[in-house]
Design a protein around this motif. Structure first.
Motif, PDB file in Angstrom:
ATOM      1  N   GLU A   1       0.822  -1.210   0.000  1.00 34.57           N
ATOM      2  CA  GLU A   1       0.000   0.000   0.000  1.00 34.57           C
ATOM      3  C   GLU A   1       0.862   1.267   0.000  1.00 34.57           C
ATOM      4  N   VAL A   2       2.038   1.186   0.652  1.00 30.69           N
ATOM      5  CA  VAL A   2       2.957   2.327   0.634  1.00 30.69           C
ATOM      6  C   VAL A   2       3.527   2.501  -0.770  1.00 30.69           C
ATOM      7  N   GLN A   3       3.987   1.376  -1.355  1.00 27.50           N
ATOM      8  CA  GLN A   3       4.583   1.444  -2.691  1.00 27.50           C
ATOM      9  C   GLN A   3       3.601   2.013  -3.708  1.00 27.50           C
ATOM     10  N   LYS A   4       2.319   1.637  -3.578  1.00 32.35           N
ATOM     11  CA  LYS A   4       1.315   2.091  -4.546  1.00 32.35           C
ATOM     12  C   LYS A   4       0.641   3.401  -4.114  1.00 32.35           C
ATOM     13  N   ASN A   5       0.989   3.879  -2.939  1.00 34.49           N
ATOM     14  CA  ASN A   5       0.404   5.114  -2.406  1.00 34.49           C
ATOM     15  C   ASN A   5      -1.133   5.092  -2.479  1.00 34.49           C
ATOM     16  N   VAL A   6      -1.725   4.127  -1.837  1.00 31.26           N
ATOM     17  CA  VAL A   6      -3.170   3.917  -1.899  1.00 31.26           C
ATOM     18  C   VAL A   6      -4.003   5.136  -1.444  1.00 31.26           C
ATOM     19  N   PRO A   7      -3.661   5.779  -0.301  1.00 30.56           N
ATOM     20  CA  PRO A   7      -4.509   6.920   0.105  1.00 30.56           C
ATOM     21  C   PRO A   7      -4.568   8.023  -0.943  1.00 30.56           C
ATOM     22  N   SER A   8      -3.426   8.322  -1.564  1.00 27.59           N
ATOM     23  CA  SER A   8      -3.430   9.399  -2.553  1.00 27.59           C
ATOM     24  C   SER A   8      -4.226   8.983  -3.792  1.00 27.59           C
ATOM     25  N   GLN A   9      -4.169   7.702  -4.135  1.00 30.33           N
ATOM     26  CA  GLN A   9      -4.954   7.220  -5.290  1.00 30.33           C
ATOM     27  C   GLN A   9      -6.451   7.283  -5.007  1.00 30.33           C
ATOM     28  N   ILE A  10      -6.838   6.961  -3.759  1.00 27.07           N
ATOM     29  CA  ILE A  10      -8.260   7.041  -3.390  1.00 27.07           C
ATOM     30  C   ILE A  10      -8.727   8.491  -3.514  1.00 27.07           C
ATOM     31  N   LYS A  11      -7.923   9.401  -2.961  1.00 28.30           N
ATOM     32  CA  LYS A  11      -8.266  10.824  -2.986  1.00 28.30           C
ATOM     33  C   LYS A  11      -8.468  11.307  -4.427  1.00 28.30           C
ATOM     34  N   GLN A  12      -7.531  10.912  -5.289  1.00 22.84           N
ATOM     35  CA  GLN A  12      -7.573  11.339  -6.688  1.00 22.84           C
ATOM     36  C   GLN A  12      -8.804  10.774  -7.400  1.00 22.84           C
TER      37      GLN A  12
END
Lengths: 334, 334
Positions: free
Chosen positions: B310-321
Motif C-alpha cells: 500500500e505504501v509502494q502504490k500510495n493507496v490513500p493518494s490514489q483514493i483521494k484522486q
C-alpha cells in the motif's frame, strides 16, 4: 410441481416418508397425469394414504411473487396452501419459488395475532453435533425491535417443539466491534427480549457463534440472516471444491482418497446440508415448509418430516399462545 | 505491544519481512526493554534498518476506544499512528484492539476529502484461487448509499493496487429474495455506483458469491460485512473441527490421516487464513493495517507485506484522486 426437479424428486421422497410413518397421509397437488406416472403402481396400504388434487398451473422459479399471486390462482403452490387454509391439509411442503411461496402463504393464511410479518427459520449444524436455528433468513428487511422480539418468541417455540428442548437458549446477532456494538434496533430488541419471562435470552452473539453450539436460536434481521446463510453455503462449497481438487490431483492423491473415503463420507454426513433441509415459514395461521429448490429425495424427505413434527406439536397454536402470554405480561408492566 | 502475543510474535515477523525486503525499515513502538530483549543480537545490515520508539502505555484488547483515546496518549498504538501523521512512518501495522485502532487512527490522521467514514477491508480466498476483497467489515453500521459508493471507490482502488488488476469487478451485497430484493439503501447505492465511470460495477451479489471468484470487490454495510466475516470463520472452524475428529477417531482413521496429511496440508495452504491476514483501514490520510489479534509469525508478516504494497502504490493518494474525479464528474451531470 415446482423446484428444480419437480415430482421426479418429490413423489419418491413422499413415498419414503409414507413408508416410515404409518399415520402420514399425502395429498399430491399438481398435474394429475404427471403425478400418476411418477407414482406408478403402489401397494394398497400406500394407495389408501395418498390422493391427488389436480392443478393446471405451476409457479416458475423466476416468477415474481405478484405474478404468482394474481395470475396463477390454479397453481399447485396456491392450491396446496388453500388446502391448509380449508383444513383439508395440516401442512404444505414446497420446493418452489421462495418469494412466491411466502407471498401466497401470507395472503391466503394470514399471520397469527401479534405477528407483524412471518419469518423464515432453518436449522444449521454446529460443533456440538446439535443444531442451531436461525431466523429470519430473508423474509424481512429492516426489522423493527418489536419484530425481532416476535422472531425470538417464534424461534423459541419452534426449537422447543422440534428439538425437544425445554428451555432453548436465544441469542441476538450483533457485531463485536467495541466502537459501536450494534445498531439501535438490535439494542432496543435486546431490552424487549431480555425482559420477557419464558425466553431464555443469553445475550448478543456474533456470526461465528452460529456454529459453536452455544445457543439454540439466533435471531436477526432477514437481510443479515440471508447473508449469513448464503455465506455459509459459499464457504462450504469452496472448501468442498478444494477437498475434491486436492484428492484428485494425481494417482497418489487418488489412492489416499480411497483410503480416506469412509472418513470423508462420515464427515459429510455430520454436516450434510440435506439433513437440515426444510425451512419453516413461521408466524402464519398454518404450517408451510420450504425445501431447497435443488433438493434430492433424502433432502426433500427431511422437509416432509419437519412438517410432520410441526403438525404433531401444533407449532402455530403454541406460538399464538406464548406470544399472547408475553404481550399481556408486558401490558401489565406498562 | 498489543495483540494476543505482543512483541513475541511481532518482532520475529518484522525481522522475517526485513530479511526479504531490503528497502524496508521498521520502527518498533513499545516498551524499549522488552523490544530489545526480543530483538536480541542482529547483524549490522538489519540493525541499520530498525529503530525503537519507546512507549510507556499499552492499549488492552478490552479497552473501550474512548479510554484508548483519552487516557492512553503514550500507548504504543497512539505513538505509532502519530509517527504516520508526522510523516516519520509510511504506515502503521497493529495486532491490537480494532475499535481503539480505528478510533485513534480516525482522530489522529483524519479521513480523506470526500470520505465520510473510514472502512475496514480484507481479502478472502475464493474458488478461482484468487482473492475477493470485502468492505466494510464493521467500522460502520447503517451505511448511507453515499457511504456505500465511497466503499466501492476505495475497494476498487485498493484492489487495483494490491492485486494488480486494471479493472476490478465490483459487486454490491444484497439478498436474492424475489419479494423484496434488498433495502432502499442498497438500491440507491447501486444507482450511484453504476453511474460512475472508472468503476467496473457488475451488479448485486449474494453471500455465496464472495467465495465464487466472480467479483473482485464486495461492497456492504459494516454490520452485514462483519456478520459475513464471522460466519465464515465459524463455518471454517466447524468443518476443520469435524475433519480432525473424523481422522483421529481410531487407529484406522489415524493411519488414513498419515496418508492424507500432505493433501490436507496442501488444502489448508490454499485457504489458510494466515495468508489473508492484514485488514486495511481505508479512507484515512495515512496507511493503517490491522492484523488479527491472534496472528502468528507468518500471519503477522503478511500484514506487514500488505502495508508495504500500500505504501509502494500510495493507496490513500490514489483514493483521494479517484474520488475527486468521480465526484466532480457527478457534479457536472447534476
Amino acid at each position: 410441481m415446482s423446484g428444480d426437479h419437480g415430482p421426479h424428486i418429490i413423489v419418491p421422497a413422499a413415498l419414503k416418508v409414507l413408508s416410515e410413518n404409518e399415520d402420514l397421509q399425502v395429498i399430491f397437488v399438481g398435474d394429475e397425469a404427471v403425478l400418476n406416472q411418477e407414482l406408478g403402481h403402489q401397494p394398497p396400504k400406500v394407495i389408501q394414504r395418498i390422493s391427488i388434487t389436480h392443478a393446471t398451473q405451476r409457479v416458475e422459479m423466476d416468477d415474481p411473487p405478484s405474478r404468482a399471486l394474481r395470475n396463477k390462482r390454479d397453481s399447485s403452490m396456491r392450491i396446496a396452501i388453500n388446502l391448509v387454509k380449508e383444513g383439508k391439509a395440516d401442512a404444505c411442503v414446497s420446493a418452489g419459488n421462495t418469494g412466491a411461496l411466502m407471498a401466497t402463504a401470507r395472503y391466503v393464511l394470514k399471520t397469527l395475532p401479534g405477528i407483524d410479518r412471518p419469518a423464515i427459520i432453518t436449522a444449521l449444524p454446529n460443533m456440538q453435533g446439535t443444531s442451531t436455528h436461525v431466523l429470519d433468513l430473508g423474509a424481512n428487511i429492516d426489522s423493527t425491535p418489536e419484530q425481532l422480539f416476535q422472531f425470538a418468541v417464534m424461534g423459541s417455540v419452534l426449537t422447543q417443539a422440534v428439538d425437544n428442548l425445554p428451555n432453548p437458549r436465544i441469542g441476538l446477532l450483533n457485531i463485536g466491534q467495541e466502537e459501536i456494538k450494534g445498531n439501535e434496533r438490535v439494542k432496543e430488541a435486546a431490552k424487549l427480549i431480555s425482559s420477557s419471562s419464558n425466553i431464555n435470552y443469553i445475550g448478543f452473539v456474533e456470526g461465528d457463534d452460529i456454529y459453536k453450539g452455544i445457543v439454540d436460536v439466533v435471531v436477526c434481521d432477514g437481510f443479515v440472516g440471508n447473508v449469513a446463510l448464503k455465506t455459509t453455503e459459499g464457504v462450504a462449497k469452496m472448501i468442498s471444491h478444494y477437498v475434491k481438487q486436492s484428492f484428485t490431483k494425481n494417482w497418489l492423491t487418488r489412492l489416499a482418497a480411497i483410503v480416506s473415503l469412509p472418513i470423508l463420507n462420515n464427515l459429510r454426513q455430520k454436516i450434510d446440508p440435506r439433513r437440515y433441509n426444510g425451512a419453516s415459514l413461521l408466524g402464519l395461521r398454518g404450517i408451510v415448509i420450504k425445501s431447497h429448490g435443488s433438493a434430492d429425495i433424502l433432502s426433500f424427505s427431511h422437509a416432509i418430516k419437519e412438517a410432520l413434527i410441526e403438525v404433531q406439536k401444533n407449532v402455530p397454536s403454541q406460538i399464538k399462545q406464548q406470544l399472547g402470554i408475553l404481550l399481556s405480561e408486558r401490558r401489565r408492566i406498562e
